[in-house]
Structure formats: C-alpha cells, structure tokens
Design a protein around this motif. Structure first.
Motif, mmCIF file in Angstrom:
data_model
loop_
_atom_site.group_PDB
_atom_site.id
_atom_site.type_symbol
_atom_site.label_atom_id
_atom_site.label_comp_id
_atom_site.label_asym_id
_atom_site.label_seq_id
_atom_site.Cartn_x
_atom_site.Cartn_y
_atom_site.Cartn_z
ATOM 1 N N TYR A 1 30.479 -5.770 31.351
ATOM 2 C CA TYR A 1 29.372 -6.658 31.009
ATOM 3 C C TYR A 1 28.444 -6.781 32.215
ATOM 4 C CZ TYR A 1 31.672 -8.033 26.734
ATOM 5 O OH TYR A 1 32.228 -8.014 25.490
ATOM 6 N N VAL A 2 27.154 -6.757 31.942
ATOM 7 C CA VAL A 2 26.154 -6.929 32.988
ATOM 8 C C VAL A 2 25.118 -7.945 32.511
ATOM 9 C CG1 VAL A 2 26.423 -4.607 33.960
ATOM 10 C CG2 VAL A 2 24.776 -4.975 32.127
ATOM 11 N N GLY A 3 24.472 -8.579 33.475
ATOM 12 C CA GLY A 3 23.404 -9.527 33.179
ATOM 13 C C GLY A 3 22.063 -8.956 33.574
ATOM 14 N N PRO A 4 20.989 -9.709 33.353
ATOM 15 C CA PRO A 4 19.632 -9.201 33.585
ATOM 16 C C PRO A 4 19.315 -8.881 35.044
ATOM 17 C CG PRO A 4 19.593 -11.526 32.966
ATOM 18 C CD PRO A 4 20.996 -11.055 32.805
ATOM 19 N N CYS A 5 20.082 -9.376 36.001
ATOM 20 C CA CYS A 5 19.831 -9.070 37.415
ATOM 21 C C CYS A 5 20.564 -7.808 37.879
ATOM 22 C CB CYS A 5 20.266 -10.244 38.291
ATOM 23 S SG CYS A 5 19.260 -11.723 38.040
ATOM 24 N N HIS A 6 21.354 -7.229 36.998
ATOM 25 C CA HIS A 6 22.129 -6.039 37.369
ATOM 26 C C HIS A 6 21.265 -4.796 37.225
ATOM 27 C CE1 HIS A 6 25.321 -3.102 37.609
ATOM 28 N NE2 HIS A 6 26.081 -4.074 38.093
ATOM 29 N N PRO A 7 21.339 -3.860 38.183
ATOM 30 C CA PRO A 7 20.517 -2.644 38.114
ATOM 31 C C PRO A 7 20.787 -1.778 36.877
ATOM 32 C CG PRO A 7 21.853 -2.674 40.134
ATOM 33 C CD PRO A 7 22.131 -3.941 39.407
ATOM 34 N N LEU A 8 21.955 -1.908 36.266
ATOM 35 C CA LEU A 8 22.281 -1.101 35.082
ATOM 36 C C LEU A 8 21.974 -1.814 33.761
ATOM 37 C CD1 LEU A 8 25.698 0.461 36.196
ATOM 38 C CD2 LEU A 8 23.419 1.502 36.233
ATOM 39 N N TYR A 9 21.348 -2.972 33.823
ATOM 40 C CA TYR A 9 21.117 -3.778 32.616
ATOM 41 C C TYR A 9 20.347 -3.009 31.538
ATOM 42 C CZ TYR A 9 19.810 -7.690 29.652
ATOM 43 O OH TYR A 9 19.626 -8.528 28.573
ATOM 44 N N TYR A 10 19.422 -2.180 31.921
ATOM 45 C CA TYR A 10 18.609 -1.458 30.935
ATOM 46 C C TYR A 10 19.149 -0.063 30.625
ATOM 47 C CZ TYR A 10 15.455 -5.322 31.477
ATOM 48 O OH TYR A 10 14.932 -6.600 31.497
ATOM 49 N N GLU A 11 20.285 0.262 31.187
ATOM 50 C CA GLU A 11 20.923 1.550 30.881
ATOM 51 C C GLU A 11 21.676 1.437 29.556
ATOM 52 O OE1 GLU A 11 20.485 4.333 32.639
ATOM 53 O OE2 GLU A 11 19.186 3.198 34.004
ATOM 54 N N GLN A 12 21.955 2.587 28.961
ATOM 55 C CA GLN A 12 22.668 2.614 27.685
ATOM 56 C C GLN A 12 24.186 2.690 27.870
ATOM 57 O OE1 GLN A 12 21.093 2.129 24.728
ATOM 58 N NE2 GLN A 12 19.385 1.753 26.122
ATOM 59 N N SER A 13 24.627 3.217 29.023
ATOM 60 C CA SER A 13 26.049 3.376 29.287
ATOM 61 C C SER A 13 26.251 3.624 30.777
ATOM 62 C CB SER A 13 26.627 4.530 28.464
ATOM 63 O OG SER A 13 25.996 5.736 28.823
ATOM 64 N N VAL A 14 27.514 3.707 31.176
ATOM 65 C CA VAL A 14 27.877 3.957 32.572
ATOM 66 C C VAL A 14 29.023 4.972 32.574
ATOM 67 C CG1 VAL A 14 29.491 2.004 32.670
ATOM 68 C CG2 VAL A 14 28.450 2.841 34.768
ATOM 69 N N ASP A 15 29.088 5.814 33.598
ATOM 70 C CA ASP A 15 30.178 6.785 33.727
ATOM 71 C C ASP A 15 31.331 6.176 34.509
ATOM 72 O OD1 ASP A 15 28.896 8.891 32.395
ATOM 73 O OD2 ASP A 15 27.855 9.508 34.233
ATOM 74 N N PHE A 16 32.566 6.671 34.252
ATOM 75 C CA PHE A 16 33.724 6.213 35.009
ATOM 76 C C PHE A 16 33.499 6.375 36.504
ATOM 77 C CE2 PHE A 16 36.254 6.549 31.097
ATOM 78 C CZ PHE A 16 36.967 5.376 31.196
ATOM 79 N N SER A 17 32.868 7.475 36.889
ATOM 80 C CA SER A 17 32.659 7.750 38.317
ATOM 81 C C SER A 17 31.771 6.704 38.983
ATOM 82 C CB SER A 17 32.051 9.140 38.502
ATOM 83 O OG SER A 17 30.802 9.230 37.842
ATOM 84 N N GLU A 18 30.939 5.997 38.212
ATOM 85 C CA GLU A 18 30.049 4.980 38.772
ATOM 86 C C GLU A 18 30.740 3.636 39.003
ATOM 87 O OE1 GLU A 18 25.880 5.002 37.042
ATOM 88 O OE2 GLU A 18 26.982 6.161 35.528
ATOM 89 N N LEU A 19 31.888 3.420 38.378
ATOM 90 C CA LEU A 19 32.543 2.113 38.457
ATOM 91 C C LEU A 19 32.898 1.725 39.887
ATOM 92 C CD1 LEU A 19 34.889 2.151 35.332
ATOM 93 C CD2 LEU A 19 32.586 1.189 35.559
#
Length: 128
Positions: A1-19
């Motif tokens: 979960y991300v909020g509006p201040c998170h850089p990934l907020y407007y992304e559609q998904s995230v990769d395991f490697s980014e965690l």
C-alpha cells in the motif's frame, strides 16, 4: 500500500526487485498479523529481513498517517478493510505475485451453527 506522497503512487505495479529500495511501516508481529505468516506464504519470494522497515507500530492510526503523509509503504494483502477505504491509499500490485491465499471454513452438516457463528460467517462473506 502506498499513499499520495509515495513516488510509486501513480505507478500501476512494482517489481519484487524494487521492494528492497522502499521504506516500509510494519505492524506488530503477533500470531494474527500478516507479517507473522509472510515467510510461510511468500514461498521464498519475499524475505522480510531484507526489507527496510523504517517504522514499527501497533497503531492503525499511525500507519494510516505514515502512508498518507510520508514516503513509506506497507506490505499487505490486497484487501482494504471498509473503515480504511475513506483514505487515499492505493494497493500497488507486485508483478508476478500470484494469488496464494485461500480462505474458508469447515462445517459439520449434522450440527447447527450458533447465532454467533452465523453472524461471523455473514460478516466474513460481506467482507469478501
């Protein structure tokens, strides 16, 4: 979960490697928490020891505020509990993460459920 201040907020998904690059808020690890069982259900895909836990809390209020007003995120199931749906929080899917959680119950057909058990099953069905 991300909020509006998170850089990934407007992304559609995230990769395991980014965690490993992200900052997480983590709840208390008790028997009922998702964190307690994560190592078992993640099938080795997520090693929580490698995640950057920037904050630990037992407060839902603090978790919501951290998600809303900072760049931390929270690892959890794609299930928004109704009282929290009012907040501008986004479930960001992890690429390649297949659904792995099954929920159910076993009932003896020869036994009648109590009023309390019927109520719990009704609420459970409403949530799902």
């Amino acid at each position: 979960y991300v909020g509006p201040c998170h850089p990934l907020y407007y992304e559609q998904s995230v990769d395991f490697s980014e965690l490993q690059e992200l900052k997480f808020v983590r709840g208390v690890r008790d028997f009922f928490s998702m964190e307690h069982h994560l190592e078992t259900v993640s099938m080795g895909l997520i090693d929580t020891k490698n995640l950057n836990h920037a904050a630990y809390t037992n407060s839902d209020h603090l978790t919501v505020n951290l998600l809303l007003y900072t760049d931390v995120c929270s690892l959890g199931l794609d299930f928004m509990y109704e009282p929290y749906s009012q907040y501008d929080l986004k479930a960001l899917p992890i690429n390649g993460c297949e659904p792995f959680l099954q929920v159910g119950y076993v009932k003896d057909p020869a036994r009648i459920l109590s009023r309390q058990a019927e109520w719990i099953l009704e609420k459970f069905q409403q949530m799902l």
